[in-house]
Design an enzyme around this catalytic site. Structure first.
Site, PDB file in Angstrom:
ATOM      1  N   LEU A  42     -30.066 -10.416   1.846  1.00  0.00           N
ATOM      2  CA  LEU A  42     -29.704  -9.474   3.148  1.00  0.00           C
ATOM      3  C   LEU A  42     -28.287 -10.056   3.616  1.00  0.00           C
ATOM      4  O   LEU A  42     -27.888  -9.961   4.605  1.00  0.00           O
ATOM      5  CB  LEU A  42     -30.627  -9.542   4.153  1.00  0.00           C
ATOM      6  CG  LEU A  42     -31.931  -8.885   3.752  1.00  0.00           C
ATOM      7  CD1 LEU A  42     -32.977  -9.133   4.874  1.00  0.00           C
ATOM      8  CD2 LEU A  42     -31.672  -7.525   3.380  1.00  0.00           C
ATOM      9  N   SER A  62     -17.534  -4.921 -12.644  1.00  0.00           N
ATOM     10  CA  SER A  62     -16.613  -4.400 -11.570  1.00  0.00           C
ATOM     11  C   SER A  62     -15.306  -3.788 -12.554  1.00  0.00           C
ATOM     12  O   SER A  62     -14.807  -4.733 -13.270  1.00  0.00           O
ATOM     13  CB  SER A  62     -16.134  -5.195 -10.808  1.00  0.00           C
ATOM     14  OG  SER A  62     -14.999  -4.641  -9.926  1.00  0.00           O
ATOM     15  N   ILE A 113     -30.496 -15.500  -5.174  1.00  0.00           N
ATOM     16  CA  ILE A 113     -30.742 -15.627  -6.488  1.00  0.00           C
ATOM     17  C   ILE A 113     -29.850 -16.763  -6.931  1.00  0.00           C
ATOM     18  O   ILE A 113     -29.970 -17.271  -8.040  1.00  0.00           O
ATOM     19  CB  ILE A 113     -30.476 -14.658  -7.567  1.00  0.00           C
ATOM     20  CG1 ILE A 113     -28.856 -13.888  -6.862  1.00  0.00           C
ATOM     21  CG2 ILE A 113     -31.490 -13.346  -6.960  1.00  0.00           C
ATOM     22  CD1 ILE A 113     -28.431 -13.085  -7.787  1.00  0.00           C
ATOM     23  N   ASP A 140     -33.511  -9.700  -2.493  1.00  0.00           N
ATOM     24  CA  ASP A 140     -32.219  -9.801  -1.796  1.00  0.00           C
ATOM     25  C   ASP A 140     -32.130 -10.524  -0.697  1.00  0.00           C
ATOM     26  O   ASP A 140     -33.198 -10.770   0.034  1.00  0.00           O
ATOM     27  CB  ASP A 140     -31.878  -8.159  -1.361  1.00  0.00           C
ATOM     28  CG  ASP A 140     -30.517  -7.677  -0.604  1.00  0.00           C
ATOM     29  OD1 ASP A 140     -29.965  -8.431  -0.062  1.00  0.00           O
ATOM     30  OD2 ASP A 140     -30.240  -6.771  -1.254  1.00  0.00           O
ATOM     31  N   PHE A 177     -25.828  -1.133  -1.055  1.00  0.00           N
ATOM     32  CA  PHE A 177     -25.235   0.100  -1.223  1.00  0.00           C
ATOM     33  C   PHE A 177     -25.805   0.858  -2.387  1.00  0.00           C
ATOM     34  O   PHE A 177     -26.686   1.575  -2.443  1.00  0.00           O
ATOM     35  CB  PHE A 177     -24.050   0.197  -1.153  1.00  0.00           C
ATOM     36  CG  PHE A 177     -23.018   1.431  -1.387  1.00  0.00           C
ATOM     37  CD1 PHE A 177     -23.627   2.773  -1.085  1.00  0.00           C
ATOM     38  CD2 PHE A 177     -21.967   1.448  -1.935  1.00  0.00           C
ATOM     39  CE1 PHE A 177     -23.013   4.050  -1.474  1.00  0.00           C
ATOM     40  CE2 PHE A 177     -21.308   2.540  -2.365  1.00  0.00           C
ATOM     41  CZ  PHE A 177     -21.764   3.690  -2.052  1.00  0.00           C
ATOM     42  N   ILE A 178     -25.313   0.412  -3.553  1.00  0.00           N
ATOM     43  CA  ILE A 178     -25.596   0.879  -4.948  1.00  0.00           C
ATOM     44  C   ILE A 178     -27.089   0.698  -5.141  1.00  0.00           C
ATOM     45  O   ILE A 178     -27.986   1.431  -5.516  1.00  0.00           O
ATOM     46  CB  ILE A 178     -24.876   0.522  -5.958  1.00  0.00           C
ATOM     47  CG1 ILE A 178     -23.336   0.752  -5.563  1.00  0.00           C
ATOM     48  CG2 ILE A 178     -25.148   0.921  -7.443  1.00  0.00           C
ATOM     49  CD1 ILE A 178     -22.148   0.161  -6.676  1.00  0.00           C
ATOM     50  N   ARG A 195      -0.437  -3.761  -0.376  1.00  0.00           N
ATOM     51  CA  ARG A 195      -1.173  -5.277  -0.609  1.00  0.00           C
ATOM     52  C   ARG A 195      -0.829  -5.642  -2.089  1.00  0.00           C
ATOM     53  O   ARG A 195      -1.105  -4.722  -2.853  1.00  0.00           O
ATOM     54  CB  ARG A 195      -2.396  -5.130  -0.496  1.00  0.00           C
ATOM     55  CG  ARG A 195      -2.989  -4.825   0.892  1.00  0.00           C
ATOM     56  CD  ARG A 195      -4.242  -4.472   1.320  1.00  0.00           C
ATOM     57  NE  ARG A 195      -4.396  -4.157   2.806  1.00  0.00           N
ATOM     58  CZ  ARG A 195      -5.679  -3.593   3.061  1.00  0.00           C
ATOM     59  NH1 ARG A 195      -6.597  -3.295   2.010  1.00  0.00           N
ATOM     60  NH2 ARG A 195      -5.793  -3.094   4.416  1.00  0.00           N
ATOM     61  N   TYR A 242     -12.925 -12.468  -6.472  1.00  0.00           N
ATOM     62  CA  TYR A 242     -13.974 -11.668  -6.870  1.00  0.00           C
ATOM     63  C   TYR A 242     -13.996 -11.061  -8.018  1.00  0.00           C
ATOM     64  O   TYR A 242     -14.846 -11.242  -8.740  1.00  0.00           O
ATOM     65  CB  TYR A 242     -14.084 -10.453  -5.690  1.00  0.00           C
ATOM     66  CG  TYR A 242     -14.742  -9.267  -6.121  1.00  0.00           C
ATOM     67  CD1 TYR A 242     -16.160  -9.537  -6.057  1.00  0.00           C
ATOM     68  CD2 TYR A 242     -14.350  -8.180  -6.371  1.00  0.00           C
ATOM     69  CE1 TYR A 242     -17.003  -8.362  -6.346  1.00  0.00           C
ATOM     70  CE2 TYR A 242     -15.315  -7.122  -6.897  1.00  0.00           C
ATOM     71  CZ  TYR A 242     -16.399  -7.085  -6.773  1.00  0.00           C
ATOM     72  OH  TYR A 242     -17.314  -5.965  -7.360  1.00  0.00           O
TER      73      TYR A 242
END
Length: 331
Positions: free
Chosen positions: A34, A120, A56, A32, A12-13, A264, A144
């Protein structure tokens, strides 16, 4: 011609950053695997870039691409909360080991002018103050967030020890065309747009009064590019809109009915970036309003036509581990 490498450039980014780099005369190599990126995101530029399908997190021939790199943009990562709870090993491998490998590869270049890391804002967890500054306490609530923070620490440490010119950019709630078509929370616009196409109600978490700092993807690409071409190194920058909007207001702008699903654990009631640091040191400011951004999404809504349509029952099943493991999260 300046050579730029974008890991995760089919995502996306990353794909929007590729557009930005090509528009500014860069020679671009995308790396990438994918796993979440889509070649569709690069269809319009596939004759202008070099694409390498590689992971990677594993050493490979892709490393040789870094020998003459002027700029490295490390966007590749696994995202989303629930999968990181279910597969912490995979997230550690991708987000921590992968970052280590990219940093080691970047050391091969004698031409490196800047390495920019996609961090993030989830590292803040549930912060004490809003807007949230870069100096806020780090409180990751799930794997994450933790693995992205660990990657950031590696980047800053390699900058300190090996004198790599690095910058870390902490993204807040990025949205826009090509956003992920899956995910029960992280890609909230992807969920909502698929529901809109299917004439299904929007699944609003909690009462919908929670607010988010939604930042349009072209603004994020501009921030990354501006940071990479600045004289600043070794710094962390928030990248956000500097404004907040409620989820209920998002639903109003999209138009349609809504249903409420349980709030949540481990989620903040607000995300709100203090962006004074990047404004003053880099000279970057966001340009796209939430109203204009949503209209752009609606114009390109066909992108989500094949995305999964989430219902309350499906979300309940998909997020059961979220409640199981984070149910006692400290708020």
């Amino acid at each position: 011609m300046r050579k730029s490498i974008v890991t995760g450039g089919a995502g996306f980014i990353g794909s929007h950053l590729v557009d930005k780099l090509l528009g500014n005369g860069h020679q671009v190599t995308v790396i990438d695997n994918l796993s979440t990126g889509r070649l569709l995101n690069l269809d319009h530029v596939n004759d202008k870039i070099k694409f390498i399908e590689a992971d990677i997190s594993e050493p490979g021939n892709w490393v040789s691409e870094f020998k003459e790199a002027d700029y490295v943009y490390h966007m590749a990562a696994l995202a989303d909360i629930v999968p990181s709870i279910q597969n912490p090993e995979g997230y550690y491998k991708s987000n921590v080991n992968g970052t280590f490998n990219v940093l080691q590869a970047a050391r091969l270049s004698d031409e490196l002018k800047k390495l920019v890391y996609a961090a993030s804002s989830s590292c803040y967890g549930i912060p004490d103050e809003y807007p949230t500054k870069e100096t806020a306490e780090i409180r990751p609530q799930y794997p994450y967030a933790l693995t992205k923070r660990m990657g950031e620490e590696l980047v800053l440490h390699w900058g300190q020890v090996y004198k790599l010119p690095v910058i870390s950019t902490r993204f807040f709630n990025v949205y826009g065309p090509r956003s992920r078509t899956s995910g029960t929370y992280g890609a909230v616009f992807g969920v909502f747009l698929a529901q809109k196409l299917a004439n299904q109600p929007y699944t609003v978490v909690g009462d919908g009064t929670q607010t988010r700092d939604f930042t349009f993807v072209s603004d994020v690409a501009d921030a990354i590019y501006s940071a990479s071409h600045s004289d600043v190194t070794g710094k962390i920058f928030n990248v956000g809109s500097g404004k907040t909007i409620s989820v209920n207001r998002i639903v109003e702008l999209l138009g349609g009915d809504k249903v409420h699903i349980p709030k949540r654990p481990g989620e903040p009631d607000c995300t709100f970036a203090d962006i004074e640091k990047i404004k003053s040191l880099i000279g970057w400011s966001p340009k796209v309003s939430i109203e204009d951004g949503i209209q752009e999404l609606i114009r390109k809504i066909d992108y989500w036509r094949e995305a999964p349509v989430w219902t309350p029952d499906k979300i309940k099943d998909a997020t059961s581990d979220w409640f199981k493991y984070l149910g006692n999260a400290i708020n």
